[in-house]
Design a protein around this motif. Structure first.
Motif, PDB file in Angstrom:
ATOM      1  N   HIS B 174       0.824  -1.213   0.000  1.00 38.58           N
ATOM      2  CA  HIS B 174       0.000   0.000   0.000  1.00 38.58           C
ATOM      3  C   HIS B 174       0.855   1.260   0.000  1.00 38.58           C
ATOM      4  O   HIS B 174       1.882   1.319   0.659  1.00 38.58           O
ATOM      5  CB  HIS B 174      -0.917   0.012   1.227  1.00 38.58           C
ATOM      6  N   GLU B 175       0.409   2.228  -0.759  1.00 34.01           N
ATOM      7  CA  GLU B 175       1.103   3.515  -0.797  1.00 34.01           C
ATOM      8  C   GLU B 175       0.194   4.652  -0.372  1.00 34.01           C
ATOM      9  O   GLU B 175       0.653   5.706   0.020  1.00 34.01           O
ATOM     10  CB  GLU B 175       1.580   3.795  -2.227  1.00 34.01           C
ATOM     11  N   ARG B 176      -1.086   4.459  -0.551  1.00 36.28           N
ATOM     12  CA  ARG B 176      -2.038   5.512  -0.170  1.00 36.28           C
ATOM     13  C   ARG B 176      -2.782   5.051   1.069  1.00 36.28           C
ATOM     14  O   ARG B 176      -3.707   4.241   0.997  1.00 36.28           O
ATOM     15  CB  ARG B 176      -3.036   5.757  -1.320  1.00 36.28           C
ATOM     16  N   VAL B 177      -2.353   5.566   2.190  1.00 38.93           N
ATOM     17  CA  VAL B 177      -2.881   5.118   3.482  1.00 38.93           C
ATOM     18  C   VAL B 177      -3.579   6.282   4.186  1.00 38.93           C
ATOM     19  O   VAL B 177      -2.975   7.327   4.391  1.00 38.93           O
ATOM     20  CB  VAL B 177      -1.753   4.586   4.388  1.00 38.93           C
ATOM     21  N   ALA B 178      -4.837   6.091   4.525  1.00 41.32           N
ATOM     22  CA  ALA B 178      -5.586   7.136   5.228  1.00 41.32           C
ATOM     23  C   ALA B 178      -5.576   6.887   6.734  1.00 41.32           C
ATOM     24  O   ALA B 178      -5.292   5.780   7.196  1.00 41.32           O
ATOM     25  CB  ALA B 178      -7.028   7.177   4.724  1.00 41.32           C
ATOM     26  N   LEU B 179      -5.906   7.937   7.456  1.00 33.34           N
ATOM     27  CA  LEU B 179      -6.093   7.817   8.911  1.00 33.34           C
ATOM     28  C   LEU B 179      -7.549   8.129   9.234  1.00 33.34           C
ATOM     29  O   LEU B 179      -8.081   9.150   8.798  1.00 33.34           O
ATOM     30  CB  LEU B 179      -5.196   8.817   9.642  1.00 33.34           C
ATOM     31  N   THR B 238      -6.061   3.018  -0.490  1.00 41.15           N
ATOM     32  CA  THR B 238      -6.264   1.564  -0.525  1.00 41.15           C
ATOM     33  C   THR B 238      -6.176   0.922   0.845  1.00 41.15           C
ATOM     34  O   THR B 238      -6.416  -0.270   0.988  1.00 41.15           O
ATOM     35  CB  THR B 238      -5.202   0.898  -1.426  1.00 41.15           C
ATOM     36  N   ALA B 239      -5.805   1.731   1.835  1.00 42.95           N
ATOM     37  CA  ALA B 239      -5.680   1.161   3.177  1.00 42.95           C
ATOM     38  C   ALA B 239      -5.914   2.249   4.212  1.00 42.95           C
ATOM     39  O   ALA B 239      -5.648   3.420   3.961  1.00 42.95           O
ATOM     40  CB  ALA B 239      -4.292   0.554   3.380  1.00 42.95           C
ATOM     41  N   VAL B 240      -6.404   1.831   5.363  1.00 40.68           N
ATOM     42  CA  VAL B 240      -6.666   2.812   6.396  1.00 40.68           C
ATOM     43  C   VAL B 240      -6.189   2.318   7.758  1.00 40.68           C
ATOM     44  O   VAL B 240      -6.293   1.129   8.090  1.00 40.68           O
ATOM     45  CB  VAL B 240      -8.167   3.209   6.428  1.00 40.68           C
ATOM     46  N   ASP B 265     -10.738  -4.377  -1.619  1.00 34.86           N
ATOM     47  CA  ASP B 265     -10.661  -3.000  -2.095  1.00 34.86           C
ATOM     48  C   ASP B 265     -10.033  -2.057  -1.067  1.00 34.86           C
ATOM     49  O   ASP B 265      -9.504  -1.009  -1.422  1.00 34.86           O
ATOM     50  CB  ASP B 265     -12.071  -2.493  -2.439  1.00 34.86           C
ATOM     51  N   LEU B 266     -10.168  -2.428   0.167  1.00 37.57           N
ATOM     52  CA  LEU B 266      -9.653  -1.553   1.231  1.00 37.57           C
ATOM     53  C   LEU B 266      -9.131  -2.411   2.382  1.00 37.57           C
ATOM     54  O   LEU B 266      -9.858  -3.251   2.906  1.00 37.57           O
ATOM     55  CB  LEU B 266     -10.777  -0.641   1.744  1.00 37.57           C
ATOM     56  N   SER B 267      -7.887  -2.176   2.745  1.00 35.01           N
ATOM     57  CA  SER B 267      -7.332  -2.860   3.918  1.00 35.01           C
ATOM     58  C   SER B 267      -7.529  -1.980   5.146  1.00 35.01           C
ATOM     59  O   SER B 267      -7.502  -0.758   5.049  1.00 35.01           O
ATOM     60  CB  SER B 267      -5.830  -3.132   3.719  1.00 35.01           C
ATOM     61  N   PRO B 331      -3.205  -7.256  -0.194  1.00 43.18           N
ATOM     62  CA  PRO B 331      -2.590  -6.366  -1.173  1.00 43.18           C
ATOM     63  C   PRO B 331      -3.608  -5.351  -1.679  1.00 43.18           C
ATOM     64  O   PRO B 331      -4.810  -5.601  -1.611  1.00 43.18           O
ATOM     65  CB  PRO B 331      -2.166  -7.317  -2.301  1.00 43.18           C
ATOM     66  N   PRO B 332      -3.123  -4.225  -2.185  1.00 40.75           N
ATOM     67  CA  PRO B 332      -4.054  -3.255  -2.758  1.00 40.75           C
ATOM     68  C   PRO B 332      -4.687  -3.816  -4.027  1.00 40.75           C
ATOM     69  O   PRO B 332      -4.126  -4.736  -4.631  1.00 40.75           O
ATOM     70  CB  PRO B 332      -3.156  -2.053  -3.065  1.00 40.75           C
ATOM     71  N   PRO B 333      -5.831  -3.306  -4.390  1.00 46.49           N
ATOM     72  CA  PRO B 333      -6.477  -3.796  -5.628  1.00 46.49           C
ATOM     73  C   PRO B 333      -5.626  -3.407  -6.829  1.00 46.49           C
ATOM     74  O   PRO B 333      -4.965  -2.379  -6.814  1.00 46.49           O
ATOM     75  CB  PRO B 333      -7.808  -3.055  -5.639  1.00 46.49           C
ATOM     76  N   PRO B 334      -5.621  -4.225  -7.867  1.00 46.48           N
ATOM     77  CA  PRO B 334      -4.896  -3.867  -9.090  1.00 46.48           C
ATOM     78  C   PRO B 334      -5.511  -2.602  -9.676  1.00 46.48           C
ATOM     79  O   PRO B 334      -6.723  -2.398  -9.577  1.00 46.48           O
ATOM     80  CB  PRO B 334      -5.113  -5.074  -9.996  1.00 46.48           C
TER      81      PRO B 334
END
Lengths: 335, 335
Positions: B174-179, B238-240, B265-267, B331-334
């Motif tokens: 994952h590269e785009r991680v939200a809080l 893609t992840a939070v 779709d979302l980790s 893993p993040p979605p393709p």
DNA sequence: CTGAAAGCGCTTACAG
DNA sequence: CTGAAAGCGCTTACAG
């Protein structure tokens, strides 16, 4: 530290008189009272509770005697504890936590004279702690009940709760209703287990079908085991009343993992749990919400009543759970 | 009631000597000691803690000062409370619950002289209660931290925790991680919110993408709102990392309700929650388990250390959460 | 209506 | 090594 003596000097009275106005124990002339109250204000005096306790042999402290709750954090438990703490505070009492399993240690604590009364949680059908309590002569109130009913207690009204749950399910057309209860382990046998099961038997008797009772441990794994047992052993069951908070999530997950829909194939009511728990699960569970905070508060209240000399029969309070509809109850599947 | 005087008479010594052997405060001749111990045994004597408190001006009672927890039953809270109760007991102290929001009432309680020390929960960034505590001269320890760091505290190491969470997600690609954090309301602003957010900014900086921070209330509804905001406002995420226990279930449910799979779709990693909570949710959440019981125990321990005169700098303890893998990270979605 | 005094059950200098 | 005594800060008969 400002003492009663300081107040007495400033107001030109004896400490006895100061004590009388602070406690309202005797009538005091208005102008004397006014002088004393002024002195209290000016000195910002606050009575020392320890000295008061020693002199009056009343500490105004209650103990909440409970097993180690760390291991089984149960959502209703904290509500109960907080309810008791509030109830005590409102009556001017403090509540100490006594996480004690050892019955010997309990006697030590009791003999120390710290507390005026005890609230006993997680009461077992036969509970050795009750005997200790009786022997110690310290007043107490039970949360839950032992075998014999002549002690003061506060408890969930399981009979009413279970009946209402079954009624609700019948209203949706269910006739085959199972009970998923809690498994007693070697050392603990909460009185509730017994009472829940007999309430269930009563409630389903009019339906004219054999009972289906499953007991599992109070964990997610327990809930999944219950789902499997329901599927394998009781395929005719279309609805379940669950009285096992820790197993709720596992039952829902486990049921779906077996390819059965909730409530399409199986309706679920979770009794004696929090509404918050119901919301967490998917689908949101229909619950019978435990009146945990009220019970805690009432237990504290009842105990304080006794301590302050209400001479009535020991208080015995039963409160039913309240139905909070969720999405886990529907009509039974077509046959 | 058996008193020290009774023991003294039976052992033919003064009450002072009895006190010395019970407390180990002075050396006593072996045979004298033996006589006294025998008398204690025979009479089943237990020292009165109230009298001791008054004479020694040490009650050996600690207060746990907390807001009304009834309303927001949070799974980690009870573990914390029980940890503190155990910690206190093990050191020979009692723990009283003080469910007090009112800062005036707090001063009253403090002035009563019931407690030797205070544990303060749910500490805010700027916390009026801390000033009261300082003014009262009653020793205390904080659970959480205020703005300034020079008071004794025990807290979760959010920096390490968040870094590890982000690291774990990066390990899955994952590269785009939200809080998803907690919303501060008008009156409360737990210090943790601030610290969590800055730890998050630090942790994602190396990834070189803009931050995505969502604050919601700590309920299922809050969690569902977060799911929608993620979907609408941050589609690239893609992840939070979630630091909001009450919103955990809602986030998972809400995400799926929007047609997105977890973790497809979302980790999701839920930080500072219990492992039990993770198991309840579908899919089982990967959590960073809060060391709640340890923190409670350590807070009590640290406070007792101070009371018993450990002269060191005020104890400041940080403990990170531990990763407990579930099924919510993949893993993040393709693209 | 108010006060002097005993007492609650311990701890702790102080003496010896 | 042990004891006599003061004192912790209140409450509560008892007198007046």
């Amino acid at each position: 530290m400002v003492t009663m003596r300081d107040v007495a000097e400033r107001a030109n009275v004896s400490i006895a008189t100061v004590s009388f106005v602070i406690n309202g124990t005797k009538r005091v002339a208005p102008e004397t009272r006014a002088r004393i109250e002024a002195a209290i204000q000016e000195l910002n005096y606050r009575r020392n509770v320890v000295a008061r306790a020693l002199a009056s042999s009343r500490t105004r402290i209650l103990a909440l005697l409970h097993p180690d709750l760390e291991s089984k954090p149960n959502a209703t438990v904290i509500q109960f504890v907080m309810g008791a703490a509030h109830g005590a505070r409102e009556r001017g009492y403090d509540l100490v936590l006594w996480p004690v399993n050892d019955d010997e240690q309990m006697s030590h604590l009791l003999a120390g004279g710290l507390v005026d009364g005890v609230l006993l949680m997680e009461v077992q059908i036969r509970d050795a702690r009750v005997a200790r309590l009786l022997a110690s002569r310290v007043p107490f109130a039970l949360i839950g009940r032992t075998e014999d009913d002549d002690l003061p207690y506060v408890d969930i009204d399981f009979a009413t709760t279970i009946h209402q749950a079954v009624e609700h399910l019948r209203g949706h057309g269910h006739e085959r209703v199972a009970l998923v209860a809690q498994q007693a382990d070697a050392t603990t046998e909460p009185g509730r287990i017994m009472r829940v099961e007999s309430a269930y038997l009563d409630a389903i008797a009019p339906l004219g079908h054999p009972p289906a009772v499953i007991r599992v441990e109070s964990t997610s794994a327990g809930g999944r085991a219950a789902a499997r047992r329901l599927h394998d052993d009781f395929p005719e069951v279309t609805a379940v009343v669950l009285v096992n908070e820790g197993a709720a999530a596992g039952l829902a997950k486990g049921t779906r993992a077996l390819g059965r829909q909730v409530p399409g194939d199986l309706s679920i009511i979770s009794a004696a749990t929090t509404r918050e728990l119901g919301e967490m699960i998917e689908p949101s569970l229909t619950v019978m919400a435990a009146p945990a905070a009220e019970l805690g508060r009432m237990a504290a209240d009842a105990l304080v009543d006794r301590l302050e000399g209400a001479e009535e029969a020991p208080p015995q309070v039963l409160i039913p759970c309240a139905l909070v509809p969720g999405e886990s109850v529907g009509p039974p599947p077509p046959r």
